[in-house]
Design an enzyme around this catalytic site. Structure first.
Site, PDB file in Angstrom:
ATOM      1  CB  CYS A 189    -133.459  14.689  87.270  1.00 56.65           C
ATOM      2  SG  CYS A 189    -132.495  16.024  89.159  1.00 56.65           S
TER       3      CYS A 189
ATOM      4  N   GLY B 228    -135.401  11.520  79.381  1.00 57.55           N
ATOM      5  CA  GLY B 228    -136.402  12.872  78.325  1.00 57.55           C
ATOM      6  C   GLY B 228    -137.589  12.556  78.513  1.00 57.55           C
ATOM      7  N   GLY B 229    -138.200  11.323  78.755  1.00 56.32           N
ATOM      8  CA  GLY B 229    -139.393  11.264  78.953  1.00 56.32           C
ATOM      9  C   GLY B 229    -140.364  11.626  79.074  1.00 56.32           C
ATOM     10  CE  LYS B 230    -140.847  11.592  85.645  1.00 54.50           C
ATOM     11  NZ  LYS B 230    -140.515  10.330  85.760  1.00 54.50           N
TER      12      LYS B 230
ATOM     13  CG  ASP C 271    -124.389  18.993  90.437  1.00 59.12           C
ATOM     14  OD1 ASP C 271    -125.957  18.639  90.614  1.00 59.12           O
ATOM     15  OD2 ASP C 271    -123.469  18.883  90.419  1.00 59.12           O
TER      16      ASP C 271
ATOM     17  CG  ASP D 211    -138.096  11.673  88.266  1.00 55.56           C
ATOM     18  OD1 ASP D 211    -137.953  10.536  89.213  1.00 55.56           O
ATOM     19  OD2 ASP D 211    -138.545  10.915  86.905  1.00 55.56           O
TER      20      ASP D 211
ATOM     21  CB  CYS E 269    -138.913   5.632  89.629  1.00 55.65           C
ATOM     22  SG  CYS E 269    -139.760   4.006  89.242  1.00 55.65           S
TER      23      CYS E 269
END
Length: 475
Positions: free
Chosen positions: A291, A295-297, A342, A359, A412
């Site tokens: 997921c 794009g940070g992780k 997906d 995530d 989160c």
């Protein structure tokens, strides 16, 4: 004819045009966007600030003006529930009968009166001028009358009047005093546990402005480079984190502008680090972020994978978010692939990966410091809509990892229905998965609970309320 009738009438006061205050007009426009379009303040505010600087010029709209506009928007959104209760006691009708634009102006005025150091007379005067510009003179009189009532007491005095006593209704008391919906207070308290002190510390932390945290992507930037920036200090827990203690514009930093570093909450960094540091049985060549948007992780995982000679596949269902992932990974030192896919219907063979992160989409109740409007936008029944997707993504991740590989399930949100309940249900259906103790993988981080999963907290760790469980596929 009487003497009175012969007296000449006094000339009326000449009409005075309202003064246009670009700071307060900008704040009002941001609140309207949040209300009318379900926009997020952190997305709508930067372009409004840029537009104001271009229109007014740097001399008439400087850094202090931008800081005040930002405080007015975020402060009003964070305290909306408290201000609603106070305003409701000052008007002669239910709040639902007050036009939303009028209520936004009243809330802005209440925040200036009760949540800032702006003098009362200046706060009322400036808000009434704003009302004249955006609402008209007639409704500005209503705004003036209400704010003069609000100005008769300070915040503590108002809370004593509008919040029910704690002993009578603890959750409702905390909801009004700390400006969270009652159901959110209840959910956070269930997850946190403990008595009154802990939940009050958490709710207060949700209402504080978070620091900007940067990540130095391994192999591309160093923390030493970022620490050369003004007001930059090391992160608390992540070896790649740097905090900007006085805010600032991350886009002005060269490493961020070039994609070698990024803005990433330290809790998000710890999730990626724990997955990367989990012990494996066998090879460590293929990683999956199931997921990946925005794009940070993925960018941090890609950099960590490159250091070990591993390749990352970053999958994102939404094409526009997949574009953001591709931008975040651009320049990654190791091999990677971004695909639009997906995660519940994998485009890859079962058992293809050594490490997998999901995530999952969630209510976002762990990021209320950054997105204060989410607390008023979410509803308890949102949990029902997310539940099947969260379970489906975790089950799919377990099928995607090889025997001996590791899956990280992150949200989160600290809501138990999105964290431990999901993990417990999926493990029940997939007995080939065992939980791994996350705590040893986060050395130096205190208050991680009894394990094996971990829940981070704003008031304990200075991070978003990230949740992480690690599962190993054993058969």
């Amino acid at each position: 004819m009487s003497d009175t009738s012969r007296r000449p009438r006094k000339p009326g006061k000449p009409y005075r045009r309202p003064k246009k205050d670009p700071v307060r007009i900008l704040a009002f426009d941001a609140l309207r966007a949040v209300d009318e379009r379900d926009a997020y303040a952190n997305l709508v505010l930067p372009p409004l600030l840029r537009k104001a600087r271009e229109k007014e010029g740097p001399e008439k709209f400087d850094a202090r003006d931008a800081a005040l506009a930002t405080e007015l928007v975020y402060g009003t959104l964070r305290r909306q529930g408290t201000y609603d209760a106070i305003i409701a006691s000052c008007v002669d009708r239910p709040l639902r009968e007050v036009d939303p634009p009028v209520l936004d102006v009243l809330s802005l005025g209440a925040h200036q009166l009760l949540g800032t150091r702006i003098p009362s007379h200046a706060a009322v005067s400036a808000t009434v001028e704003l009302a004249r510009v955006v609402l008209g003179d007639g409704r500005a009189k209503f705004v003036n009358a209400v704010l003069r009532k609000v100005a008769q007491d300070d915040l503590d005095g108002w809370l004593e009047r509008v919040a029910p006593p704690y002993d009578d209704d603890p959750e409702d008391h905390l909801a009004v005093v700390h400006s969270h919906p009652r159901w959110v207070v209840s959910a956070l308290w269930d997850s946190l546990g403990g008595g009154r002190a802990g939940i009050e510390e958490l709710l207060r932390a949700d209402n504080e402005r978070p620091e900007v945290t940067l990540v130095a992507r391994p192999g591309r930037a160093t923390t030493e480079e970022l620490l050369g920036e003004e007001a930059a200090v090391p992160g608390r827990w992540s070896p790649y984190a740097v905090r900007l203690t006085e805010g600032g514009e991350p886009g002005a930093i060269g490493a961020v502008r070039e994609g070698r570093a990024g803005v990433q909450d330290e809790g998000s960094q710890l999730v990626a680090l724990a997955l990367a540091n989990a012990p494996l049985d066998g090879p460590d060549r293929r990683w999956l972020d199931g997921c990946a948007g925005p794009g940070g992780k993925a960018a941090l995982l890609g950099a960590l994978a490159a250091q070990r000679g591993a390749a990352l596949v970053a999958a994102e269902k939404q094409p526009h978010r997949a574009g953001l992932v591709a931008r975040a990974l651009d320049g990654n030192p190791g091999p990677y692939q971004v695909i639009t896919a997906d995660g519940t219907r994998p485009a890859w063979r079962p058992g293809s990966f050594d490490r997998v992160l999901v995530d999952v989409p969630c209510t976002g109740l762990g990021a209320l410091r950054r997105r204060p409007e989410a607390r008023w936008r979410r509803r308890p029944d949102d949990l029902d809509s997310f539940a099947p997707l969260q379970r489906g993504l975790l089950a799919s991740a377990l099928k995607s990892v090889r025997v001996g590989g590791v899956v990280g399930y992150a949200t989160c949100s600290p809501h138990l229905a999105e964290t431990r309940a999901v993990v417990a249900d999926v493990i029940k259906q997939h007995p080939e998965a065992d939980l791994i103790d996350v705590r040893p993988l986060l050395p130096g981080v205190p208050d991680l609970g009894e394990g094996p999963d971990v829940q981070l907290w704003p008031h304990l760790h200075g991070t978003d309320a990230m949740y992480l469980a690690l599962l190993r596929r054993t058969a």
